[in-house]
Scaffold this motif. Structure first.
Motif, mmCIF file in Angstrom:
data_model
loop_
_atom_site.group_PDB
_atom_site.id
_atom_site.type_symbol
_atom_site.label_atom_id
_atom_site.label_comp_id
_atom_site.label_asym_id
_atom_site.label_seq_id
_atom_site.Cartn_x
_atom_site.Cartn_y
_atom_site.Cartn_z
ATOM 1 N N THR A 59 3.738 -14.203 -14.238
ATOM 2 C CA THR A 59 2.913 -15.066 -13.403
ATOM 3 C C THR A 59 1.444 -14.972 -13.770
ATOM 4 O O THR A 59 0.765 -15.987 -13.925
ATOM 5 C CB THR A 59 3.098 -14.692 -11.917
ATOM 6 N N ASP A 60 0.954 -13.751 -13.929
ATOM 7 C CA ASP A 60 -0.480 -13.560 -14.157
ATOM 8 C C ASP A 60 -0.698 -12.567 -15.290
ATOM 9 O O ASP A 60 -0.830 -11.360 -15.057
ATOM 10 C CB ASP A 60 -1.136 -13.060 -12.870
ATOM 11 N N SER A 75 3.380 -18.448 -19.007
ATOM 12 C CA SER A 75 3.314 -18.026 -17.616
ATOM 13 C C SER A 75 4.239 -18.898 -16.760
ATOM 14 O O SER A 75 4.404 -20.091 -17.026
ATOM 15 C CB SER A 75 1.874 -18.148 -17.102
ATOM 16 N N ASP A 76 4.848 -18.289 -15.738
ATOM 17 C CA ASP A 76 5.652 -19.051 -14.780
ATOM 18 C C ASP A 76 4.977 -19.051 -13.409
ATOM 19 O O ASP A 76 5.612 -18.924 -12.375
ATOM 20 C CB ASP A 76 7.065 -18.480 -14.679
ATOM 21 N N LYS A 77 3.668 -19.216 -13.431
ATOM 22 C CA LYS A 77 2.857 -19.162 -12.211
ATOM 23 C C LYS A 77 3.350 -20.183 -11.182
ATOM 24 O O LYS A 77 3.611 -21.341 -11.505
ATOM 25 C CB LYS A 77 1.396 -19.424 -12.550
ATOM 26 N N LEU A 78 3.475 -19.741 -9.935
ATOM 27 C CA LEU A 78 3.937 -20.611 -8.871
ATOM 28 C C LEU A 78 2.878 -21.653 -8.508
ATOM 29 O O LEU A 78 1.674 -21.360 -8.519
ATOM 30 C CB LEU A 78 4.245 -19.779 -7.619
ATOM 31 N N ASN A 107 3.040 -9.458 -10.888
ATOM 32 C CA ASN A 107 3.180 -10.886 -10.636
ATOM 33 C C ASN A 107 3.343 -11.162 -9.144
ATOM 34 O O ASN A 107 2.752 -12.101 -8.602
ATOM 35 C CB ASN A 107 4.396 -11.445 -11.382
ATOM 36 N N ALA A 111 0.711 -13.229 -6.799
ATOM 37 C CA ALA A 111 1.106 -14.412 -6.033
ATOM 38 C C ALA A 111 0.741 -14.258 -4.564
ATOM 39 O O ALA A 111 0.221 -15.194 -3.929
ATOM 40 C CB ALA A 111 2.599 -14.666 -6.185
#
Length: 399
Positions: A59-60, A75-78, A107, A111
């Motif tokens: 994520t980060d 990245s799979d950032k929400l 991560n 979030a």
């Protein structure tokens, strides 16, 4: 040409570090770490030798300190702000959002921090509860209940432990949606404000059986000994998991109903859904049954990929033209499985539609939070159990 050495740390930081150090000692050309702990381990082991590292599912990367040196990734950032907007649009009177997260995962921490920073702009307060291990989840559920959440959505790591959640939710009168991993039907029925949303494991098994029939009709050469039978090995997720048992049973029953004669080689290999465990088990099966295995059936793609790795190590299923091949079939249609199918290393899998499941969960949760029945005003219906919504599977062969 390249060789992929796939290793699974099983969420264990120590094992991840050992794997990464072994990669470094072997002077690999590239390391790829999936999720923060594995990527961090690869980065630390590769730094002195300047081995390039690629990360994914993080994520980060900056928060994880993976933003300098010979490293890059995705990245799979929400989409947190978009989620807050949607929640406000759907629930104009909502005030509090409860979040259960893992404190040891950067991560998750990142979030939660973003939720806390942006929530006030949309009139929300965030109630965040951190856990460090699975044993703390029930205690965290207690805390959520004490804070007055409107609905619980629960994906049980151990489906057999669902009765504890039901007891707590029932005592508090909080609607509860179990999803993905299915608890026992009687446990859900014991609480009139509980339901399940997910797939039907029987359907997944039957779909595997249909795929086997199609493969044998299209490829008579798969019958290696020409005896008209299918000699197969079976890889099961867990010994007592209803989903694993159903997939194991119905894949073979459906293939038999389709006119094939199925003959199991060795004992069912119970590998707890794990890739590395399945690879080791498959290596042992190959050593003990050389030339006798014509098909591999796995309850999930993780174990299927482990079997592919074991086969590739002895020259099978490499994807190279003319290479020996044993069909491998899984369930889930993960990216790794789709990639293996595209490369000619695996035959097929069964697609579990996560997006469709997520939409169904959201619709039911919003109804429950507003005091309505789970399925009021939706397109969903319960199956014959009266408490489960089934999301259909689909075969995936890459075609």
């Amino acid at each position: 040409d390249y060789v992929i050495d796939y290793q699974n740390a099983g969420f264990d930081d120590t094992i991840a570090q050992q794997i990464a150090q072994n990669f470094s000692a072997n002077n690999v050309a590239l390391m790829c770490g999936i999720a923060t702990n594995s990527a961090t381990a690869c980065y630390a082991a590769a730094e002195d030798k300047n081995i390039p590292v690629i990360f994914t599912a993080i994520t980060d990367p900056v928060k994880a300190k993976l933003d300098s040196g010979n490293i890059t990734g995705t990245s799979d950032k929400l989409p947190i702000e978009e989620q807050l907007k949607l929640i406000r649009a759907l629930q104009p009177d909502a005030k509090t959002i409860g979040i259960l997260y893992t404190t040891s995962e950067p991560n998750s921490v990142s979030a939660v921090e973003e939720y806390q920073a942006k929530a006030p702009e949309y009139g929300f307060t965030i109630e965040a509860i951190g856990v460090m291990q699975q044993s703390e989840v029930l205690q965290a559920a207690d805390t959520m209940i004490s804070k007055g959440v409107d609905v619980l959505c629960v994906n049980m790591v151990d489906a057999k432990a669902a009765s504890g959640v039901v007891e707590k939710a029932s005592a508090a009168g909080i609607p509860t949606i179990f999803f993905n991993r299915e608890p026992d039907t009687e446990v859900i029925k014991s609480y009139d404000k509980a339901c399940f949303i997910g797939t039907n494991a029987i359907d997944a098994g039957k779909m595997q059986g249909d795929i086997i029939k199609e493969l044998w009709d299209a490829h008579p050469e798969y019958d290696l000994n020409g005896d008209g039978k299918v000699q197969y090995v079976m890889f099961q997720g867990e010994p007592d998991n209803p989903e694993a048992i159903a997939r194991t049973q119905y894949s073979v029953e459906q293939a038999t109903a389709n006119g094939l004669t199925m003959e199991q080689v060795g004992e069912t290999q119970v590998c707890n859904w794990d890739t590395e465990t399945a690879q080791k088990a498959m290596e042992a099966m190959l050593a003990a049954n050389e030339g006798k295995i014509e098909l591999v059936i796995a309850n999930n793609d993780g174990m299927a990929i482990g079997c592919v790795a074991a086969l590739s190590n002895i020259g099978y299923n490499t994807g190279a033209e003319g290479a020996s091949f044993i069909p491998v079939i899984g369930v889930d249609a993960t990216d790794a499985a789709k990639d293996a199918i595209a490369k000619g290393q695996m035959s097929a899998t069964v697609l579990q539609d996560g997006d469709a499941m997520g939409k169904a969960i959201a619709a039911a949760a919003l109804n429950a939070a507003s005091g309505a029945e789970f399925l009021d005003g939706t397109e969903y219906t319960y199956d014959d159990t009266g408490i489960a919504v089934r999301i259909p599977y689909a075969p995936y062969t890459g075609e």
